[in-house]
Design an enzyme around this catalytic site. Structure first.
Site: not given
Length: 383
Positions: A81-82, A85, A177
């Site tokens: 997930h990170e 980003h 988010d």
């Protein structure tokens, strides 16, 4: 679970907070904070009883191992997930300082905040998109293995972990988010980033309250996962509340003092030969910024008054250049830059003074961090 561009520069002499360096991706250090082990232990303890329900006949050892596997899969899901980003931020030209995994979450620290609502929205959406795509992939993979087997349960855990990370982060409140998407939307509609932040902070409060209500509902109803739910919800609500408060404080620091011009904050600049005695340069610096220039016309740096005072106490006739702070590209400000851009540069750069130059590159003054901070404190309305 969150992306932040509000991390200020480390103080001089203070080691930055970090963790165990796992590896680097595109030059970004991936760190594992000590609190990650605490969160994983909590998950293992609370999830082990549920394994016995999902996999009848499993031994105690198998249940513990599968619970530990779930904790690792959740960590990998947060990592993916990170990374979503980070990679989108890099694609948009936004530098990323580091990626940290910590208690029940992760944090991507960008070197500067997005300049446009579109950038904010794209970076925020990247993480949940990665999580949901991984969840779909694992969900489809479940059909390829026998049901009620250890492999099937592990794949199911991975699907659940990614769907949980993706959907939770889409909740409309900072620092999640979804809150950043709310901020981007309000920012685009009003042209004011601060209004978007305030709206998303309110959303964060609603999300935290909803988590507590859901946990209490599980206790009252005697749900089988009530203790797991309670532990996760309490810790996550605490994370959301602290993160929302941090975002609000960072937004207050981000702006430029209302009604104040840059020329009112910069100190007059004085150019002195780099070989001048440090005691003379220190005496001349009262209320002014001092640029030390070598004989060839190249600037040696800005006089560091603290270092100069220390040097003058032992060697008053030493060259002032020995107490110079180098002038770097990130410590040079253009007088034509907007106040918001200057405030952000000052906040994100590890320096206590900045050289302000005009459009022709000539020194126009020196801006000190303490002067900007004092002006912002004076202009801030009382709480």
């Amino acid at each position: 679970m969150a992306v932040t561009g509000e991390q200020g520069p480390p103080r001089r002499g203070v080691a930055p907070e970090g963790g165990l360096l796992l590896f680097r991706v595109s030059g970004i250090p991936v760190l594992l904070a000590p609190s990650w082990w605490i969160g994983s232990l909590i998950i293992v303890v609370l999830y082990t009883p549920l394994v016995e329900r999902f996999l009848p006949g499993a031994t105690t050892l198998t249940s513990w191992l599968l619970a530990a596997a779930f904790a690792v899969l959740l960590g990998l899901s947060v990592l993916a997930h990170e990374l979503g980003h980070c990679l989108v931020a890099l694609r948009l030209g936004i530098p990323v300082r580091r990626l940290r995994l910590f208690l029940l979450g992760g944090l991507s620290e960008v070197a500067r905040t997005p300049r446009q609502p579109r950038q904010e929205g794209l970076v925020a959406a990247a993480g949940p998109a990665v999580s949901l795509l991984l969840g779909v992939f694992c969900g489809l993979l479940m059909f390829a293995v026998p049901r009620e087997s250890a492999a099937w349960l592990l794949i199911a855990e991975c699907a659940v972990a990614n769907f949980a990370v993706g959907l939770f982060n889409l909740l409309p409140g900072l620092p999640l988010d979804g809150g950043r998407l709310v901020r981007a939307g309000v920012w685009a509609a009003t042209g004011r980033r601060d209004k978007g932040t305030r709206a998303a902070v309110v959303g964060g409060g609603i999300v935290a309250a909803g988590l507590i209500v859901w946990a209490l509902w599980g206790l009252a109803a005697g749900s089988g996962d009530r203790w797991l739910r309670l532990g996760v919800c309490v810790v996550t609500a605490w994370f959301v509340i602290l993160g929302a408060r941090s975002e609000l404080a960072a937004e207050a620091r981000r702006g430029w003092p209302e009604g104040v011009r840059l020329s009112e904050l910069v100190r007059p600049v004085l150019q002195l030969p780099a070989e001048s005695p440090v005691s003379d340069a220190l005496a001349a610096s009262a209320g002014r910024g001092v640029v030390l220039v070598r004989a060839d016309g190249v600037a040696a740096g800005l006089l560091d008054e603290q270092a100069a005072a220390h040097l003058a106490g032992t060697s008053p006739h030493a060259p002032a250049e020995m107490a110079a702070e180098p002038i770097r590209a990130d410590t040079v400000l253009l007088s034509s830059e907007s106040g918001e851009e200057i405030a952000e540069r000052v906040r994100e750069t590890a320096a206590w003074q900045f050289l302000v130059v005009d459009e022709e590159g000539r020194p126009a003054g020196v801006l000190r961090r303490e002067d900007l901070r004092a002006a912002m404190t004076r202009s801030r309305p009382p709480a």
